[in-house]
Design an enzyme around this catalytic site. Structure first.
Site, PDB file in Angstrom:
ATOM      1  N   GLY A  21      17.525  20.294 -60.690  1.00  0.00           N
ATOM      2  CA  GLY A  21      17.206  21.289 -61.709  1.00  0.00           C
ATOM      3  C   GLY A  21      18.118  21.199 -62.915  1.00  0.00           C
ATOM      4  N   ALA A  68      16.136  16.042 -71.118  1.00  0.00           N
ATOM      5  CA  ALA A  68      15.100  15.071 -71.501  1.00  0.00           C
ATOM      6  C   ALA A  68      15.054  13.874 -70.550  1.00  0.00           C
ATOM      7  CB  ALA A  68      15.347  14.606 -72.928  1.00  0.00           C
ATOM      8  N   GLY A  69      16.195  13.542 -69.921  1.00  0.00           N
ATOM      9  CA  GLY A  69      16.206  12.436 -68.966  1.00  0.00           C
ATOM     10  C   GLY A  69      15.292  12.737 -67.782  1.00  0.00           C
ATOM     11  N   HIS A  70      15.410  13.950 -67.241  1.00  0.00           N
ATOM     12  CA  HIS A  70      14.545  14.324 -66.113  1.00  0.00           C
ATOM     13  C   HIS A  70      13.074  14.341 -66.528  1.00  0.00           C
ATOM     14  CE1 HIS A  70      18.350  16.555 -64.891  1.00  0.00           C
ATOM     15  NE2 HIS A  70      18.105  15.852 -63.810  1.00  0.00           N
ATOM     16  N   LEU A  91      17.067  20.917 -65.979  1.00  0.00           N
ATOM     17  CA  LEU A  91      16.481  19.661 -66.436  1.00  0.00           C
ATOM     18  C   LEU A  91      16.726  19.411 -67.928  1.00  0.00           C
ATOM     19  CD1 LEU A  91      13.085  19.823 -64.538  1.00  0.00           C
ATOM     20  CD2 LEU A  91      15.301  18.977 -63.742  1.00  0.00           C
TER      21      LEU A  91
END
Ligand code: PAF
Length: 273
Positions: free
Chosen positions: A27, A31-33, A29
C-alpha cells in the site's frame, strides 16, 4: 473494482480464473506501483492487487507501526488503471495462527539481508502465501527491490510455481530519486539530498561500463562520498546479475546495489551495468 478482505471471498471471486495478473504491495501506492498494475493489466485478467503491511518482514525497531496505511487512496489509484480486485486482508486473516512454517531463501543474509535479519524470510513467506491465495498466472514486481525480485524469481523456479514473473523498471522522480513509499518520511532537506544516491550509482555504473574492474575501490569511493554528506551507509556493492554474488573476473552482466540511511529513513537503489 471489488475490495475484498477475506481469503474465502477472494477464492470465490477468482474460482475458475486461470489468467489473472497479480501485483502484491504494502500500500501507500506511488506511480511505481501504478505502473506495476498497468503492466499486470496488459498481461492478464482479472488484475488483482494486494495491500498488506507484512509484520514478518520488518525487524524490531523498523517502521512497521508507522508505515503509512492509505487504503482508500490506494484503491482509487488502482481502480483508475483497471484493477479488478483489491485484496486487503487484516493481520488475523493473513496469520490466523503464528507462522511457524517459513521460507528461508538463499541470499537471505546478503546485501539488505545482512542489515535486516529475517527480512527476506518474511517477504518470501508472505509472497508464497499470497501466491497460494490468488493463484495468479502472472505476478509483477519492480526492479527497485532488486534483491527481493531475484529471490522471488528463484522461489518461483525452485518450487515450480506456475507463475510468470514480470519485472518493471524503477520509476524515478525528475531528479533521479527512485520512487518509494519511504520517501514520504524524508524532511525537505533530506529530500533535496536523497538523489545523490542515484547520481553516485550512475557514476559508478559508468566506470564499470567503461571497463573498470576495481570494484572494491568503486564501492569504497561511493560509500565515502555518501558518508561525507551525512548518510549512514549499509552497503554499496557491485554484484553479478546472474548470482547476486561478487562477480567472477569474467562476468560482465553486473548490477550495483546500495542501501543507506538519511536520518531515520533507509533508502535503496540499484543500477544494472
Ligand atoms: O515489495 C513489497 O511491497 C513487499 O515486500 C511485498 C512484495 C508486497 C511483500 O510484502
Amino acid at each position: 473494482m471489488r475490495l475484498i478482505h477475506s481469503i474465502a471471498e477472494l477464492r470465490e471471486s477468482l474460482a475458475g480464473e486461470r489468467e489473472s495478473a497479480f501485483v502484491p504491495t504494502m500500500g501507500n501506492l506511488h506511480a511505481g506501483h501504478v505502473g506495476l498494475a498497468r503492466i499486470a493489466a496488459r498481461h492478464g485478467r482479472p488484475v488483482v492487487a494486494s495491500i498488506f503491511v507484512n509484520p514478518l518482514q520488518f525487524g524490531a525497531g523498523e517502521d512497521f507501526a508507522r508505515y503509512p496505511r492509505t487504503l482508500h487512496a490506494d484503491c482509487e489509484k488502482l481502480a483508475a488503471v483497471g484493477t479488478d480486485i483489491v485484496f486487503a486482508p487484516d493481520l488475523d486473516e493473513m496469520y490466523a495462527e503464528p507462522q511457524t512454517f517459513t521460507v528461508r531463501p538463499p541470499l537471505a543474509d546478503e546485501l539488505c539481508g545482512a542489515h535486516r535479519p529475517g527480512h527476506f524470510e518474511g517477504v518470501a513467506t508472505v509472497v508464497l502465501k499470497l501466491f497460494n491465495m490468488v493463484q495468479p498466472r502472472y505476478a509483477v514486481f519492480g526492479k527497485k527491490d532488486y534483491q527481493q525480485l531475484f529471490i522471488l524469481k528463484g522461489m518461483v523456479r525452485q518450487f515450480n510455481l506456475p507463475i510468470v514473473m514480470l519485472e518493471a523498471e524503477t520509476e524515478r522522480a525528475a531528479d533521479g530519486l527512485a520512487l518509494s513509499s519511504r520517501n514520504g518520511y524524508l524532511s525537505a532537506a533530506e529530500r533535496a539530498e536523497a538523489p545523490r544516491l542515484y547520481r553516485l550509482l550512475r557514476a559508478a555504473a559508468e566506470r564499470v561500463g567503461a571497463g573498470a574492474r576495481d570494484f572494491a575501490g568503486i564501492e569504497a569511493e561511493a560509500t565515502q562520498a555518501l558518508a561525507r554528506h551525512g548518510w549512514a551507509v549499509d552497503y554499496v556493492a557491485v554484484r553479478s546479475r546472474a548470482s547476486l554474488l561478487p562477480p567472477r573476473p569474467d562476468e560482465h552482466e553486473l548490477v550495483i546495489l546500495a542501501a543507506a540511511r538519511l536520518g531515520a529513513t533507509r533508502l535503496i537503489d540499484n543500477i544494472e551495468c
